[in-house]
Design an enzyme around this catalytic site. Structure first.
Site, PDB file in Angstrom:
ATOM      1  CE  LYS A 289      30.931  33.893  44.453  1.00 27.87           C
ATOM      2  NZ  LYS A 289      32.280  33.649  44.205  1.00 27.87           N
TER       3      LYS A 289
HETATM    4  C1  E4P Z   1      33.474  36.423  42.703  1.00 29.71           C
HETATM    5  O1  E4P Z   1      32.405  36.022  43.337  1.00 29.71           O
HETATM    6  C2  E4P Z   1      34.821  35.895  43.041  1.00 29.71           C
HETATM    7  O2  E4P Z   1      35.419  35.490  44.039  1.00 29.71           O
HETATM    8  C3  E4P Z   1      36.076  36.839  42.774  1.00 29.71           C
HETATM    9  O3  E4P Z   1      34.946  37.628  41.922  1.00 29.71           O
HETATM   10  C4  E4P Z   1      37.044  35.788  41.922  1.00 29.71           C
HETATM   11  O4  E4P Z   1      38.754  36.805  41.454  1.00 29.71           O
HETATM   12  P1  E4P Z   1      39.308  36.538  40.922  1.00 29.71           P
HETATM   13  O5  E4P Z   1      39.932  36.242  39.653  1.00 29.71           O
HETATM   14  O6  E4P Z   1      40.534  37.835  41.347  1.00 29.71           O
HETATM   15  O7  E4P Z   1      40.415  35.457  41.914  1.00 29.71           O
END
Ligand code: E4P
Length: 253
Positions: free
Chosen positions: A112
């Protein structure tokens, strides 16, 4: 258009990723779990419909304690599918170095990378080294277009966080899907920040390639009160039927 194979049953030991039961897996919607919690990952994986995992530093903070790299390796051992692990550097060299280290943990690790200028450069350079990336967090179609041009394997638009600030997260998903389709980009649209089952339904209708879903929402996808009531009634009727069989009486409904 998704075409189904005339398959039998999934083997109890999962040999293929869940979506490999579709003929054209590029077109099959994949389900990732959005967590770093090993118990949740194990439980979701046992359902046989899990295609991967996304983690982030906040999700790591929730589980705490363990060595990050070791933890990512444990996740890769549980799930047969892509596992996103995030770099924390924000400069090009730092991201490259962290990205290489993360990618070396397991072949299924997807790095990521933050959606900033150095991140875009790193995505391109990591791709040249054969390292797949998930560009995150994305909040607009222009960001997604840049990420695709750089060669990200995944783009992660955060639906819930857009909804939180009175923007329609799903509209961004729709735009990205359309743009990628217009030009044949291979970057997969990974609907993230999913908060409830309707986000999953709408992401599927919009043609998102992947939904990464918190464990609580995965369970909600299955639950329906009418299913519970229906099952309860069938089982009660079955008991009556069986008892009537034993006693030799016919049962009228
Ligand atoms: C995606 O890869 C993220 O980890 C995640 O969906 C973030 O979600 P949130 O807005 O609930 O923290």
């Amino acid at each position: 258009m998704v075409r189904f194979l005339s398959i039998g049953y999934a083997p109890s030991e999962q040999i293929f990723p869940a979506s490999s039961f579709l003929l054209e897996s590029r077109n099959a919607m994949k389900f990732f779990i959005d967590t770093a919690d090993l118990d949740e990952i194990r439980e979701a994986n046992e359902m046989g419909v899990l295609d991967g995992v996304t983690t982030n530093p906040s999700l790591m903070k929730k589980v705490g304690g363990s060595d990050f790299h070791e933890h990512i390796f444990k996740i890769c051992e549980i799930v047969r599918g892509d596992v996103s692990a995030e770099v924390t550097a924000t400069d090009f060299d730092g991201m490259m170095s962290e990205g290489r280290t993360l990618a070396a943990i397991h072949k299924n690790v997807v790095v990521k990378v933050p959606l900033i200028i150095d991140g875009i450069k790193a995505i391109k350079a990591l791709k040249a080294e054969g390292i797949r990336t998930n560009c995150t967090p994305c909040f607009s179609a222009t960001q997604a277009l840049i990420a695709a041009k750089a060669g990200a394997a995944y783009i992660s638009p955060f639906i819930g966080r857009l909804d939180d600030v009175s923007n329609e997260g799903m509209e961004v998903i729709r735009q990205i899907v359309q743009i990628y389709e217009n030009y044949g980009y291979e970057t997969e649209v990974l609907a993230a920040s999913i908060r409830h089952p309707m986000h999953v339904v709408e992401a599927a209708l919009a043609g998102a390639d992947v939904a990464t879903i918190p464990f609580g929402v995965i369970k909600k996808l299955i639950h329906h009160p009418l299913t519970d009531i229906g099952l309860e009634r069938f089982l009660a009727d079955w008991k009556v039927y069986e008892q009537a069989g034993i006693s030799g009486d016919g049962v009228q409904s």
